[in-house]
Design a protein around this motif. Structure first.
Motif, PDB file in Angstrom:
ATOM      1  N   PRO A  33       0.913  -1.362  -0.011  1.00  0.00           N
ATOM      2  CA  PRO A  33       0.358  -0.175  -0.018  1.00  0.00           C
ATOM      3  C   PRO A  33       0.420   1.167  -0.490  1.00  0.00           C
ATOM      4  N   ARG A  34       0.249   2.673  -0.339  1.00  0.00           N
ATOM      5  CA  ARG A  34       1.023   3.532  -0.856  1.00  0.00           C
ATOM      6  C   ARG A  34       0.001   4.716   0.050  1.00  0.00           C
ATOM      7  N   ALA A  35       0.074   4.525   1.176  1.00  0.00           N
ATOM      8  CA  ALA A  35      -0.670   5.802   1.935  1.00  0.00           C
ATOM      9  C   ALA A  35      -0.453   7.065   1.771  1.00  0.00           C
ATOM     10  N   ASP A  36       1.478   7.032   1.803  1.00  0.00           N
ATOM     11  CA  ASP A  36       2.084   8.175   1.157  1.00  0.00           C
ATOM     12  C   ASP A  36       1.543   8.543   0.113  1.00  0.00           C
ATOM     13  N   ILE A  37       1.475   8.257  -0.994  1.00  0.00           N
ATOM     14  CA  ILE A  37       0.510   8.820  -2.118  1.00  0.00           C
ATOM     15  C   ILE A  37      -0.299   9.632  -2.127  1.00  0.00           C
ATOM     16  N   LEU A  38      -1.319   8.747  -1.314  1.00  0.00           N
ATOM     17  CA  LEU A  38      -2.824   8.917  -0.394  1.00  0.00           C
ATOM     18  C   LEU A  38      -2.404  10.681  -0.331  1.00  0.00           C
ATOM     19  N   GLY A  39      -1.396  10.623   0.616  1.00  0.00           N
ATOM     20  CA  GLY A  39      -1.505  11.597   1.797  1.00  0.00           C
ATOM     21  C   GLY A  39      -0.874  12.953   0.591  1.00  0.00           C
ATOM     22  N   MET A  40       0.063  12.814  -0.511  1.00  0.00           N
ATOM     23  CA  MET A  40       0.906  13.380  -1.096  1.00  0.00           C
ATOM     24  C   MET A  40      -0.401  13.686  -2.204  1.00  0.00           C
ATOM     25  N   ARG A  41      -1.445  13.635  -2.388  1.00  0.00           N
ATOM     26  CA  ARG A  41      -1.763  13.821  -3.268  1.00  0.00           C
ATOM     27  C   ARG A  41      -2.936  14.946  -2.531  1.00  0.00           C
ATOM     28  N   ALA A  42      -3.302  14.785  -0.793  1.00  0.00           N
ATOM     29  CA  ALA A  42      -4.159  15.483  -0.658  1.00  0.00           C
ATOM     30  C   ALA A  42      -3.531  16.622  -0.349  1.00  0.00           C
ATOM     31  N   ILE A  43      -2.388  16.735   0.323  1.00  0.00           N
ATOM     32  CA  ILE A  43      -1.713  17.720   0.870  1.00  0.00           C
ATOM     33  C   ILE A  43      -2.145  18.837  -1.095  1.00  0.00           C
ATOM     34  N   ALA A  44      -1.632  18.341  -2.362  1.00  0.00           N
ATOM     35  CA  ALA A  44      -1.431  18.694  -2.974  1.00  0.00           C
ATOM     36  C   ALA A  44      -2.467  19.502  -3.442  1.00  0.00           C
ATOM     37  N   LYS A  45      -3.766  18.738  -3.641  1.00  0.00           N
ATOM     38  CA  LYS A  45      -5.059  19.112  -3.036  1.00  0.00           C
ATOM     39  C   LYS A  45      -4.730  20.897  -2.207  1.00  0.00           C
ATOM     40  N   GLY A  46      -4.775  20.854  -1.289  1.00  0.00           N
ATOM     41  CA  GLY A  46      -5.010  21.530  -0.465  1.00  0.00           C
ATOM     42  C   GLY A  46      -3.905  22.807  -0.569  1.00  0.00           C
ATOM     43  N   PHE A  47      -2.883  22.599  -1.210  1.00  0.00           N
ATOM     44  CA  PHE A  47      -1.994  24.016  -1.771  1.00  0.00           C
ATOM     45  C   PHE A  47      -2.567  24.390  -3.584  1.00  0.00           C
ATOM     46  N   GLU A  48      -3.363  23.129  -4.276  1.00  0.00           N
ATOM     47  CA  GLU A  48      -3.720  24.164  -5.508  1.00  0.00           C
ATOM     48  C   GLU A  48      -5.171  24.533  -4.671  1.00  0.00           C
ATOM     49  N   ALA A  49      -6.840  24.381  -4.026  1.00  0.00           N
ATOM     50  CA  ALA A  49      -7.199  24.600  -3.585  1.00  0.00           C
ATOM     51  C   ALA A  49      -6.555  26.675  -3.083  1.00  0.00           C
ATOM     52  N   ALA A  50      -5.587  26.376  -2.120  1.00  0.00           N
ATOM     53  CA  ALA A  50      -5.544  27.716  -1.650  1.00  0.00           C
ATOM     54  C   ALA A  50      -4.432  28.672  -2.756  1.00  0.00           C
ATOM     55  N   ASP A  51      -4.130  27.926  -4.027  1.00  0.00           N
ATOM     56  CA  ASP A  51      -4.032  28.933  -5.408  1.00  0.00           C
ATOM     57  C   ASP A  51      -2.255  28.845  -4.817  1.00  0.00           C
TER      58      ASP A  51
END
Length: 149
Positions: A33-51
């Motif tokens: 499993p790659r929970a780290d990838i899920l975490g990275m994607r979630a953080i990236a979404k936050g950065f994108e949402a905050a522009d």
């Protein structure tokens, strides 16, 4: 030591066990499993949402691991709600529930399903590893409960 401290230390033990297992096995087992990838994607979404500009991949990975440790510590610290009664059963249930969540939530959260669902082996490891985190948290809580009773 009060119950909150015992709970948080126990949660940390479960979170560290889970993260060490994830980070070690993923380097050697392709189906891990790659929970780290899920975490990275979630953080990236936050950065994108905050522009905001996305950090480099290594920084993003470190942020994901840190986020996993914090969130899993808080989650596994719920083992203290058992108040010393059936702690192992309670910790096991917490772990199994977290494993099921790791299988079912990434899709609806639009984080992708492959990191935890790509093969049957991946799914089995996902549930087993989160279960292990719950068992470690419960065992730690019981030890602390006996030591500081």
């Amino acid at each position: 030591m009060d119950n909150v401290q015992k709970s948080l230390l126990s949660g940390l033990a479960g979170a560290v066990a889970l993260t060490l297992l994830h980070e070690t096995v993923r380097r050697f087992v392709p189906e891990a499993p790659r929970a780290d990838i899920l975490g990275m994607r979630a953080i990236a979404k936050g950065f994108e949402a905050a522009d905001k500009e996305l950090p480099d991949e290594d920084t993003l990975h470190q942020m994901a691991l840190g986020g996993d440790l914090v969130s899993n510590t808080l989650y596994y610290s719920l083992v203290g709600l058992s108040k010393g009664k059936d702690t192992l059963l309670f910790g096991s249930a917490l772990g199994a529930l977290a494993g099921v969540g790791a299988l079912t939530l990434p899709g609806p959260l639009k984080l992708g399903e492959a990191p935890t669902n790509r093969t049957r082996e991946t799914m089995a490891m996902t549930i087993a590893w989160y279960l292990l985190g719950g068992v470690v948290a419960a065992g730690t809580y019981e030890l602390l409960d006996e030591e500081f009773a």
